[in-house]
Scaffold this active site. Structure first.
Site, PDB file in Angstrom:
ATOM      1  N   LYS A  45       0.835  -1.213   0.000  1.00  0.00           N
ATOM      2  CA  LYS A  45       0.000   0.000   0.000  1.00  0.00           C
ATOM      3  C   LYS A  45       0.873   1.268   0.000  1.00  0.00           C
ATOM      4  O   LYS A  45       0.649   2.196  -0.777  1.00  0.00           O
ATOM      5  CB  LYS A  45      -0.904  -0.011   1.244  1.00  0.00           C
ATOM      6  CG  LYS A  45      -1.645   1.280   1.491  1.00  0.00           C
ATOM      7  CD  LYS A  45      -2.693   1.515   0.427  1.00  0.00           C
ATOM      8  CE  LYS A  45      -3.277   2.907   0.518  1.00  0.00           C
ATOM      9  NZ  LYS A  45      -4.297   3.130  -0.491  1.00  0.00           N
TER      10      LYS A  45
ATOM     11  N   CYS B  37      -3.983  10.689   1.108  1.00  0.00           N
ATOM     12  CA  CYS B  37      -3.174   9.474   0.879  1.00  0.00           C
ATOM     13  C   CYS B  37      -1.815   9.785   0.285  1.00  0.00           C
ATOM     14  O   CYS B  37      -0.786   9.551   0.907  1.00  0.00           O
ATOM     15  CB  CYS B  37      -3.921   8.542  -0.057  1.00  0.00           C
ATOM     16  SG  CYS B  37      -5.585   8.227   0.495  1.00  0.00           S
TER      17      CYS B  37
HETATM   18  N1  SAJ Z   1      -2.019  14.844  -9.112  1.00  0.00           N
HETATM   19  C1  SAJ Z   1      -1.184  15.657  -9.866  1.00  0.00           C
HETATM   20  N2  SAJ Z   1      -0.772  15.199 -11.084  1.00  0.00           N
HETATM   21  C2  SAJ Z   1      -1.176  13.990 -11.582  1.00  0.00           C
HETATM   22  C3  SAJ Z   1      -2.007  13.173 -10.811  1.00  0.00           C
HETATM   23  C4  SAJ Z   1      -2.429  13.623  -9.572  1.00  0.00           C
HETATM   24  O1  SAJ Z   1      -0.796  16.758  -9.451  1.00  0.00           O
HETATM   25  O2  SAJ Z   1      -0.781  13.676 -12.710  1.00  0.00           O
HETATM   26  C5  SAJ Z   1      -2.460  15.310  -7.784  1.00  0.00           C
HETATM   27  C6  SAJ Z   1      -3.989  15.442  -7.669  1.00  0.00           C
HETATM   28  O3  SAJ Z   1      -4.413  16.674  -8.164  1.00  0.00           O
HETATM   29  C7  SAJ Z   1      -4.166  15.304  -6.181  1.00  0.00           C
HETATM   30  C8  SAJ Z   1      -3.086  14.294  -5.776  1.00  0.00           C
HETATM   31  O4  SAJ Z   1      -2.155  14.300  -6.843  1.00  0.00           O
HETATM   32  O5  SAJ Z   1      -3.916  16.529  -5.525  1.00  0.00           O
HETATM   33  C9  SAJ Z   1      -3.596  12.888  -5.534  1.00  0.00           C
HETATM   34  O6  SAJ Z   1      -4.555  12.518  -6.518  1.00  0.00           O
HETATM   35  P1  SAJ Z   1      -4.583  11.071  -7.183  1.00  0.00           P
HETATM   36  O7  SAJ Z   1      -5.670  11.031  -8.166  1.00  0.00           O
HETATM   37  O8  SAJ Z   1      -3.229  10.714  -7.668  1.00  0.00           O
HETATM   38  O9  SAJ Z   1      -4.813  10.093  -5.978  1.00  0.00           O
HETATM   39  P2  SAJ Z   1      -5.923   9.984  -4.793  1.00  0.00           P
HETATM   40  O10 SAJ Z   1      -5.342  10.581  -3.562  1.00  0.00           O
HETATM   41  O11 SAJ Z   1      -7.248  10.434  -5.221  1.00  0.00           O
HETATM   42  O12 SAJ Z   1      -5.988   8.372  -4.645  1.00  0.00           O
HETATM   43  C10 SAJ Z   1      -4.795   7.649  -4.438  1.00  0.00           C
HETATM   44  C11 SAJ Z   1      -4.783   6.457  -5.412  1.00  0.00           C
HETATM   45  N3  SAJ Z   1      -3.475   5.821  -5.383  1.00  0.00           N
HETATM   46  C12 SAJ Z   1      -2.772   5.596  -6.512  1.00  0.00           C
HETATM   47  O13 SAJ Z   1      -3.172   5.947  -7.605  1.00  0.00           O
HETATM   48  C13 SAJ Z   1      -1.477   4.864  -6.364  1.00  0.00           C
HETATM   49  C14 SAJ Z   1      -5.877   5.478  -4.993  1.00  0.00           C
HETATM   50  O14 SAJ Z   1      -5.840   4.316  -5.802  1.00  0.00           O
HETATM   51  C15 SAJ Z   1      -5.698   5.095  -3.520  1.00  0.00           C
HETATM   52  O15 SAJ Z   1      -6.718   4.191  -3.091  1.00  0.00           O
HETATM   53  C16 SAJ Z   1      -5.814   6.348  -2.702  1.00  0.00           C
HETATM   54  O16 SAJ Z   1      -4.736   7.221  -3.090  1.00  0.00           O
HETATM   55  C17 SAJ Z   1      -5.700   5.964  -1.229  1.00  0.00           C
HETATM   56  O17 SAJ Z   1      -6.760   5.936  -0.567  1.00  0.00           O
HETATM   57  O18 SAJ Z   1      -4.609   5.597  -0.788  1.00  0.00           O
END
Ligand code: SAJ
Length: 422
Positions: free
Chosen positions: A214, A268
């Site tokens: 995780k 997360c």
């Molecule tokens: N972000 C960027 N650039 C990107 C992608 C995301 O700046 O290219 C930013 C987003 O705007 C946001 C942050 O990153 O602020 C996180 O967003 P996210 O979509 O990457 O992730 P979360 O927090 O919504 O969900 C993540 C996911 N983990 C992964 O993709 C490895 C999800 O599958 C997990 O279940 C979740 O964390 C968790 O609960 O741990």
């Protein structure tokens, strides 16, 4: 085949616990949702989801009215106990696992022979074993897998959630699960439980590996986003369009750069990497630096906003988005919130905030005089447009509607390139 599980208790009715509880209940297993927050218990008991998640409201209403999901602030016996409580970081980025162990203490009196306990909260490596040792001390009448690995009365496993906010109900069912037992028998028991509602593969391992899986997933994503954010600073230094560089570099068959933004938020990705850094500071050098790069991007963005605003004195300022990412209402650890708070403190009633997922502004913004505005109103009233979140609806604003405004688009949704494909 008849399931060996007819009841479950889900501890923690938050963003993960409530959807999980509702899905399990919809599969014919009687679920009790246990939460220490009276408000949450009351809302869920009356069939309401207290958080916004796609399609969750309808499902909660359905399983509560059919009697398959009930909510309480007092644990009761069940075949399976799922712990889905928060594990935030505290001082010096140290993981805070108190809610996990408080929950363990609360469920200890109702445990019985044959029960299965599954920890889903993101946890430092070793937490599931600690949980077993704690319960062993509280219930000396039962055999636990840490002291009776061959034939315990209670099975204990770790199975992290990995669902994406906005797609939780789909991903709870469709995603593969990684199930780490304290012993292989514990893993198999938990696996047969997940198979009652998961369509993805349920793969077993040991608890320590599952805990690290995780943390690895979210650290991998954080590190990749940090690469994009660092690259955006490099592009800025050379006065090159970062979005164009990324799009062109991604045409290489083995390159896949993520999107830079105003920083990384959510409960997360911005948190979990610290769990690794805290336990393995000497080894986790890249992971720590990535965290720092992503945090520093927030400061860089604020400086850029200030420069743009100072260069356009007297103009009203529209901030597009407060959520931590696109198309959700969640403000936790949101870089947009942090940036908005700083700008609102300084520019007060010059600021309009466009956030279609909120009915009201958070108090700290309202108190400084900022106003929630509709999209058209903001475009009409404000000379300065700052995009903080890439909500789909913002992408629909046409170039002619933006013309004549001073713009800072931190998400690259209104891109203008020089590139032409032949
Ligand atoms: N972000 C960027 N650039 C990107 C992608 C995301 O700046 O290219 C930013 C987003 O705007 C946001 C942050 O990153 O602020 C996180 O967003 P996210 O979509 O990457 O992730 P979360 O927090 O919504 O969900 C993540 C996911 N983990 C992964 O993709 C490895 C999800 O599958 C997990 O279940 C979740 O964390 C968790 O609960 O741990």
């Amino acid at each position: 085949m008849k399931s060996e599980f007819s009841s479950a208790l889900v501890a923690g009715l938050g963003y993960i616990g409530l959807p999980t509880a509702a899905i399990i209940a919809s599969r014919g297993i009687r679920v009790t949702g246990y939460d220490i927050n009276e408000d949450v218990v009351e809302q869920v008991s009356s069939g309401n989801a207290h958080i916004y998640e796609t399609d969750l409201d309808g499902l909660v209403q359905k399983v509560v009215s059919s009697g398959m999901l009930t909510a309480t602030n007092k644990p009761c016996p069940a075949d399976v106990f799922i712990i889905a409580v928060p594990t935030p970081i505290g001082e010096d980025h140290a993981p805070v696992t108190d809610y996990v162990f408080d929950t363990a203490k609360a469920i200890a009196p109702v445990l019985h022979e044959g029960a299965t306990i599954i920890l889903e909260s993101t946890s430092p490596v070793g937490t599931t074993e600690e949980l077993s040792t704690l319960l062993e001390g509280l219930r000396p009448d039962l055999k636990f897998p840490t002291n009776f690995p061959e034939e315990p009365d209670v099975a204990i496993a770790y199975c992290p959630e990995r669902v994406l906010p906005g797609r939780i109900l789909t991903e709870v069912v469709e995603n593969d699960r990684c199930i780490g037992g304290i012993t292989p028998r514990c893993a198999r028991k938990a696996q047969s439980f997940y198979k009652t509602f998961v369509r993805g593969k349920c793969i077993t391992t040991n608890a320590r590996a599952a805990e690290l899986v995780k943390l690895t997933e979210n650290s991998f994503r954080d590190t990749n986003i940090a690469f994009a954010n660092e690259l955006s600073l490099i592009c800025d230094r050379f006065d090159v369009n970062a979005w164009e560089v990324i799009e062109l570099a991604n045409r290489h068959p083995r390159v896949n750069i993520l999107n830079p933004g105003p920083g990384v938020g959510g409960h997360c990705i911005a948190v979990d990497p610290w769990f690794i850094v805290h336990s393995a500071p000497e080894q986790a050098r890249l992971i720590r630096t990535a965290r720092e790069v992503n945090d520093e991007k927030i400061e860089f963005t604020i400086e850029r906003c200030l420069k743009l605003i100072e260069g356009n004195a007297d103009q009203k300022i529209a901030l597009f988005g407060l959520a931590f990412k696109a198309d959700i209402d969640d403000l936790r650890e949101s870089p947009a919130m942090e940036i908005a708070s700083r700008l609102v403190t300084q520019y007060r009633d010059r600021v309009r905030i466009v956030e279609p997922y909120l009915h009201d502004l958070p108090e700290q913004l309202r108190n400084h005089g900022a106003k929630l505005a509709g999209l058209d109103e903001a475009l009409r009233e404000c000379g300065i447009l700052i995009v903080l979140v890439d909500h789909d609806v913002f992408k629909l604003i046409e170039p002619q509607e933006r013309m004549g405004h001073a713009i800072y688009d931190t998400r690259g949704i209104w891109r203008d390139y020089n590139t032409h494909a032949a």
